[in-house]
Design an enzyme around this catalytic site. Sequence first.
Site, PDB file in Angstrom:
ATOM      1  N   VAL A  11       0.785  -1.183  -0.409  1.00  0.00           N
ATOM      2  CA  VAL A  11       0.201  -0.244   0.226  1.00  0.00           C
ATOM      3  C   VAL A  11       0.708   0.654   0.033  1.00  0.00           C
ATOM      4  O   VAL A  11       1.484   1.641   1.060  1.00  0.00           O
ATOM      5  CB  VAL A  11      -0.709   0.574   0.855  1.00  0.00           C
ATOM      6  CG1 VAL A  11      -1.788   0.876   0.967  1.00  0.00           C
ATOM      7  CG2 VAL A  11      -1.205  -1.489   1.185  1.00  0.00           C
ATOM      8  N   GLU A  12       0.765   1.989  -1.460  1.00  0.00           N
ATOM      9  CA  GLU A  12       1.706   3.179  -1.179  1.00  0.00           C
ATOM     10  C   GLU A  12       1.202   4.769  -1.188  1.00  0.00           C
ATOM     11  O   GLU A  12       0.195   4.422  -1.546  1.00  0.00           O
ATOM     12  CB  GLU A  12       2.729   3.075  -2.592  1.00  0.00           C
ATOM     13  CG  GLU A  12       3.152   1.487  -3.146  1.00  0.00           C
ATOM     14  CD  GLU A  12       4.152   1.723  -4.228  1.00  0.00           C
ATOM     15  OE1 GLU A  12       5.309   2.634  -3.786  1.00  0.00           O
ATOM     16  OE2 GLU A  12       4.161   1.188  -4.670  1.00  0.00           O
ATOM     17  N   GLY A  13       1.456   5.385  -0.209  1.00  0.00           N
ATOM     18  CA  GLY A  13       1.075   6.286   0.092  1.00  0.00           C
ATOM     19  C   GLY A  13       0.439   6.259   1.685  1.00  0.00           C
ATOM     20  O   GLY A  13      -1.040   6.573   1.382  1.00  0.00           O
TER      21      GLY A  13
END
Length: 495
Positions: free
Chosen positions: A85-87
């Site tokens: 999960v990026e951000g």
Amino acid sequence: MTPTGATAALVLAVLTLAHHASLAAAAGPRVIIVGAGMSGISAGKRLSEAGITDLVILEATDHVGGRMHKRDFGGISVEMGANWVEGVNGGKMNPIWPIVNSTLKLTNFRSDFDDLASNVYREKGGVYKKAYVQKRIDLSDKVQEGGEEHSAKLHLSGQDDMSILAMQRLNDHLPNGPSTAVDMILDYFKYDYEFAEPPRVTSLQNTIPLATFNDFGDDVYFVADQRGYEAVVYHLAGQYLKADKSGGIIDPRLQLNKVVREISYSGSGVRVETEDNKVYKADYVMVSTSLGVLQSDLIKFEPQLPTWKVLSIYQFDMAVYTKIFVKFPKKFWPEGKGREFFLYASSRRGYYGVWQEFEAQYPDANVLLVTVTDEESRRIEQQSDNQTKVEIMEVLRSMFRDEDVPDATDILVPRWWSDRFYRGTFSNWPIGVNRYEYDQLRAPVGRVYFTGEHTSEHYNGYVHGAYLSGIDSADILINCAQKSMCKYHVQGKYD
């Protein structure tokens, strides 16, 4: 009305109903969705919420999730594709994060890159001095800051865009960008590891600063749950498709192993033919295949897509990002705080450069992950896994010259580029395209609609981009189907 007239009216009504029933049967489902990855499932959910439930989803593979796909390896479940999960922990909430962390409670770990300067290995063994590497990292960060300032001054149309490499040349005056082994691996980690393509082809204006981290925060969380990251897609699908107690989709509207080979469209509807010679008819079709598939000849459109659409598809890049998992009989690499990621500073850019150990995620699994991209990915896909294992062992024994490095017992090499159902891993913004081409990429052609991470206005290449693009594209279709608002406006290239 006379009895004769009543009979005639009754016969007419029956015939009319029969005619409509025949048309309904011929028309089939109202919307066909091609692909059951994140964007296709997200689009189906949004259509269902709007009352468009007459759907059929045709998926070429035997599973839901697309490029979010787990695989058993060495006694653990690993992710072939999307893993993070990026951000996270920023001003806005990444829409994927609450599903992962709160709703499904998937096991996840914040990725720790904080002490990377201590973990850069020389080509012939041993680590570089931390102070030296940190100095090179600081210089790289300063160059990027200059790039952000320059990017902010560029015309919104993108007409003045440049590559990241051109920006680097402007800011540090090196004729060819980073060229020493240390500078190359740090540059690779900063850009290629994120975009899966080198700075010489990646757009400055569309990637620096990057909307994902600007909007949602700088933290990234590694999903290491035995249910797999794909559980997010199954969760979304289960909100409008019938599922069993274990979460498996059993709704007849989802049809697996259905390879779409031809999409015919006209003003009155669409016709979709699959590889097993089945034909499906509907009012609309939503194509959620990868950009790589659109760039290939897997699906034929009849009539051919207009030139403006074809050009927009071909102008974007479908990058290749390969996560190679390697299992050993014992550990020989350092562990502990600040040791999760380590880099190999090869004189050959991108050669088995970025490594990750799983002390926290998969205790006692004795598994390493090495990531390669772009040309190295394509090269590795064309050789045997055994040859790849030989190369990896040579690299590890060079890095850890003073350790007893045993032979790997197993290896897992995804082949996204060679897979005809994907033809790559995710899209990347190359120099020369801007919001105009993006609008064309997302734009429908008659009754044919398009979605996918590559159509996400700000978050292409990411899981949240695929999720949001499904919603956005579904809304465009809903506006046409329910509100007769079928005109899609593409702003001029330099407006």
